[in-house]
Design an enzyme around this catalytic site. Structure first.
Site, PDB file in Angstrom:
ATOM      1  CD  GLN A  63      -3.100  -1.186   2.075  1.00 46.12           C
ATOM      2  OE1 GLN A  63      -3.201  -0.296   2.907  1.00 46.12           O
ATOM      3  NE2 GLN A  63      -3.833  -2.296   2.098  1.00 46.12           N
ATOM      4  NE  ARG A  84     -13.286  -3.165   1.078  1.00 47.64           N
ATOM      5  CZ  ARG A  84     -13.965  -4.252   1.457  1.00 47.64           C
ATOM      6  NH1 ARG A  84     -13.544  -4.971   2.486  1.00 47.64           N
ATOM      7  NH2 ARG A  84     -15.059  -4.613   0.841  1.00 47.64           N
ATOM      8  CE1 TYR A 123      -5.329  -7.191   0.976  1.00 45.34           C
ATOM      9  CE2 TYR A 123      -4.221  -6.540   2.994  1.00 45.34           C
ATOM     10  CZ  TYR A 123      -4.925  -6.206   1.861  1.00 45.34           C
ATOM     11  OH  TYR A 123      -5.227  -4.904   1.601  1.00 45.34           O
ATOM     12  CG  HIS A 208      -8.489  -9.241   6.263  1.00 46.93           C
ATOM     13  ND1 HIS A 208      -9.587  -8.426   6.457  1.00 46.93           N
ATOM     14  CD2 HIS A 208      -7.571  -8.473   5.640  1.00 46.93           C
ATOM     15  CE1 HIS A 208      -9.332  -7.222   5.968  1.00 46.93           C
ATOM     16  NE2 HIS A 208      -8.122  -7.230   5.459  1.00 46.93           N
ATOM     17  NE  ARG A 211     -14.361  -5.498   7.366  1.00 46.52           N
ATOM     18  CZ  ARG A 211     -13.270  -5.209   6.651  1.00 46.52           C
ATOM     19  NH1 ARG A 211     -13.137  -5.708   5.435  1.00 46.52           N
ATOM     20  NH2 ARG A 211     -12.343  -4.422   7.136  1.00 46.52           N
ATOM     21  CG  HIS A 237      -7.589  -5.607   9.697  1.00 44.29           C
ATOM     22  ND1 HIS A 237      -7.390  -6.281   8.517  1.00 44.29           N
ATOM     23  CD2 HIS A 237      -6.628  -4.665   9.759  1.00 44.29           C
ATOM     24  CE1 HIS A 237      -6.342  -5.764   7.889  1.00 44.29           C
ATOM     25  NE2 HIS A 237      -5.854  -4.779   8.622  1.00 44.29           N
ATOM     26  CD  GLU A 240      -9.747   0.114   9.556  1.00 43.64           C
ATOM     27  OE1 GLU A 240      -9.881  -1.015   9.056  1.00 43.64           O
ATOM     28  OE2 GLU A 240      -8.924   0.944   9.147  1.00 43.64           O
ATOM     29  CG  HIS A 274      -7.680  -0.718  12.731  1.00 42.48           C
ATOM     30  ND1 HIS A 274      -6.712   0.228  12.463  1.00 42.48           N
ATOM     31  CD2 HIS A 274      -7.678  -1.564  11.652  1.00 42.48           C
ATOM     32  CE1 HIS A 274      -6.165  -0.035  11.284  1.00 42.48           C
ATOM     33  NE2 HIS A 274      -6.721  -1.118  10.766  1.00 42.48           N
ATOM     34  CG  ASP A 325      -3.284  -0.011   8.323  1.00 43.37           C
ATOM     35  OD1 ASP A 325      -3.199  -0.805   7.370  1.00 43.37           O
ATOM     36  OD2 ASP A 325      -4.366   0.229   8.894  1.00 43.37           O
TER      37      ASP A 325
HETATM   38  C1  NGQ Z   1      -6.562  -4.002   4.490  1.00 41.28           C
HETATM   39  N1  NGQ Z   1      -7.334  -1.955   5.431  1.00 41.28           N
HETATM   40  O1  NGQ Z   1      -6.478  -5.194   4.796  1.00 41.28           O
HETATM   41  O2  NGQ Z   1      -5.683  -3.454   3.844  1.00 41.28           O
HETATM   42  C2  NGQ Z   1      -7.785  -3.225   4.939  1.00 41.28           C
HETATM   43  C3  NGQ Z   1      -8.728  -3.061   3.807  1.00 41.28           C
HETATM   44  C4  NGQ Z   1     -10.207  -5.046   3.442  1.00 41.28           C
HETATM   45  C5  NGQ Z   1      -7.752  -1.467   6.596  1.00 41.28           C
HETATM   46  N2  NGQ Z   1      -8.548  -2.180   7.318  1.00 41.28           N
HETATM   47  C6  NGQ Z   1      -8.991  -4.329   3.013  1.00 41.28           C
HETATM   48  N3  NGQ Z   1      -7.366  -0.283   6.982  1.00 41.28           N
HETATM   49  O3  NGQ Z   1     -10.847  -4.664   4.403  1.00 41.28           O
HETATM   50  O4  NGQ Z   1     -10.520  -6.024   2.750  1.00 41.28           O
HETATM   51 ZN    ZN Z   2      -4.520  -3.238   8.044  1.00 42.62          ZN
END
Ligand code: NGQ
Ligand code: ZN
Length: 461
Positions: A63, A84, A123, A208, A211, A237, A240, A274, A325
């Site tokens: 990122q 996203r 990922y 992850h 969800r 995560h 968030e 988060h 992040d």
């Molecule tokens: C991530 N980013 O994994 O990079 C996530 C977004 C997702 C943050 N949570 C991707 N800040 O949620 O699938």
């Molecule tokens: Zn993240």
């Protein structure tokens, strides 16, 4: 090779100490930490105050390649979710060499900015069509090589990503490079374990989010990890965005953190990344679990997440650390600044993260974030104490903003008053200098390769 350092001021786990000598062994582990020591020719001399290196507890290296490219309004209301979509589009184009170039530059930047290790929440696993590479570990290996080359400590967290939303919704097409079965994740972990060990990296697992991982996948993956390494770090995560909380309530009747605590044995191996949206009961229970809150203040601000209630977490005895992040900002000091400032703005108070035992807020925050970051990393990087790695940062005592101040105020000025220019002189990892005069030796080459990779990516249809 240098195996000892003498400094007039060193931030030890208990606070600032004078005339400290640090000694370490060939593996870079501290063997002695001696305050009140005389300087002599057998030890290198630090030109400024020495603070512990900061573990970065949350990174998605790729990122860094889109940082700065989503700062415009593309629709009536931009949000985390529209960001996203743009981020996924970028992720679909990456090839292994581009990922490695981006990661190498990012890790160089991290070292120059006071991070001495990183937890990589990895990922993007498959090729652009969503098919596993001939070697399934291809992209993980690119990250391992980048960390090794930069000389930053690594905790590699391969990510389990299986669904597009709560209740096992099918993943979207834009998520095709992330998706894998629990069995294939466990095979990947087995393949990566000896490779991580060979370079002193730690291997963990990252479901992850609730969800993206249905309960069954979560349970099976945790059981598999337990069999591989019962003390391995687990990062997730959680909570968030408020939409995520609402969706979790609609699915289960519970908020995400409450659901997790009720269904999974969360303990000190866990990092709750988060954890922005918790109710009072969740703050208490999550802190009591021993898990680390993985705060990513500049990304959380950039994505419009909300504000973590740091006083609630601290008063419940919660551990916390910081991560960069999305890498909208790569600067350990600036994460601390953003965290403290968000608290000041929300509460209309000052020096929120300090207390009577450590009234210097930059000192208190640095010590807390190093301790929490080390716990989340599952590595011996918890500060300048015997048995921990010799990971440290020498502040630039000649920087205009720092010059002539006492050491605690130098750190405070580094965090609050250095105007986003780094006030760092040298950075050492495992007893080896990685950046000197504020610069990593690979700075120029890695930057050029990063710019070239990003140009290619932006020109890829
Ligand atoms: C991530 N980013 O994994 O990079 C996530 C977004 C997702 C943050 N949570 C991707 N800040 O949620 O699938
Ligand atoms: Zn993240």
């Amino acid at each position: 090779m240098t195996r000892s350092l003498h400094a007039a001021d060193v931030l030890l786990p208990g606070g600032w100490a004078r005339d400290v000598r640090l000694d370490w062994d060939a593996a870079g582990r501290l063997t002695a930490v001696t305050p009140g020591a005389a300087a002599d020719a057998s030890a290198a001399r630090a030109a400024g105050p020495v603070i512990p290196g900061m573990p970065n507890l949350h990174s998605h290296a790729f990122q860094r390649g889109i940082a700065g490219l989503t700062e415009y309004r593309g629709q009536a209301q931009d949000s985390f979710w529209s960001w996203r979509t743009l981020m996924y589009r970028f992720a679909l184009r990456l090839d292994p060499a581009q990922l490695e170039a981006i990661a190498l530059w990012l890790y160089v930047e991290m070292l120059e900015a006071g991070y001495t290790s990183v937890c990589e929440f990895h990922y993007v696993h498959h090729d652009a069509d969503g098919r596993p590479y001939a070697d399934d570990a291809t992209l993980a290996l690119a990250l391992l090589r980048a960390a090794e080359q930069a000389g930053i400590g690594l905790t590699l967290l391969p990510v389990l990503y299986q669904s597009g939303g709560f209740g096992g919704l099918p993943p979207g097409d834009g998520q095709r490079r992330f998706i894998r079965s629990t069995a294939s994740m466990l095979r990947l972990l087995e393949r990566l374990k000896p490779l991580c060990e060979a370079q002193g990296a730690r291997l963990g697992l990252a479901p992850h989010s609730l969800r993206a991982v249905p309960p069954e996948g979560l349970r099976e993956a945790l059981a598999g990890l337990e069999a591989l390494d019962a003390t391995a770090p687990v990062h997730i995560h959680i909570a968030e965005q408020t939409k995520e909380v609402d969706d979790c309530l609609a699915w289960s009747g519970q908020r995400p953190v409450a659901w997790l605590l009720d269904h999974v044995p969360v303990d000190a191996r866990w990092c709750l990344v988060h954890a922005t949206h918790m109710d009072a009961d969740e703050y208490r229970r999550a802190a009591a679990s021993g898990a680390v809150a993985g705060l990513c203040p500049t990304t959380e601000a950039n994505l419009g997440d909300g504000i973590f209630d740091l006083p609630a977490w601290r008063s419940a005895g919660g551990m916390w650390g910081v991560g960069s992040d999305s890498h909208i900002c790569v600067n350990a000091a600036e994460e601390l600044l953003m965290l403290e400032y968000s608290q000041r703005l929300a509460r209309r108070e000052r020096n929120v993260a300090a207390d009577t035992s450590q009234p210097q807020v930059a000192t208190a925050m640095t010590l807390a974030a190093v301790r929490g970051g080390a716990q989340a990393a599952g590595r011996a990087v918890a500060g300048l104490a015997v048995g921990q790695q010799a990971d440290f940062v020498v502040l630039d005592a000649a920087h205009t903003v720092l010059a002539g101040l006492p050491a605690p105020e130098m750190l405070a000025s580094h965090v609050f008053a250095s105007q986003r220019t780094s006030a760092i002189d040298a950075v050492w990892v495992a007893g080896r200098p990685r950046a000197q005069g504020g610069r990593h030796p690979l700075h120029q080459n890695a930057a050029a390769a990063f710019v070239a990779a990003r140009r290619q990516l932006l020109n890829t249809p």
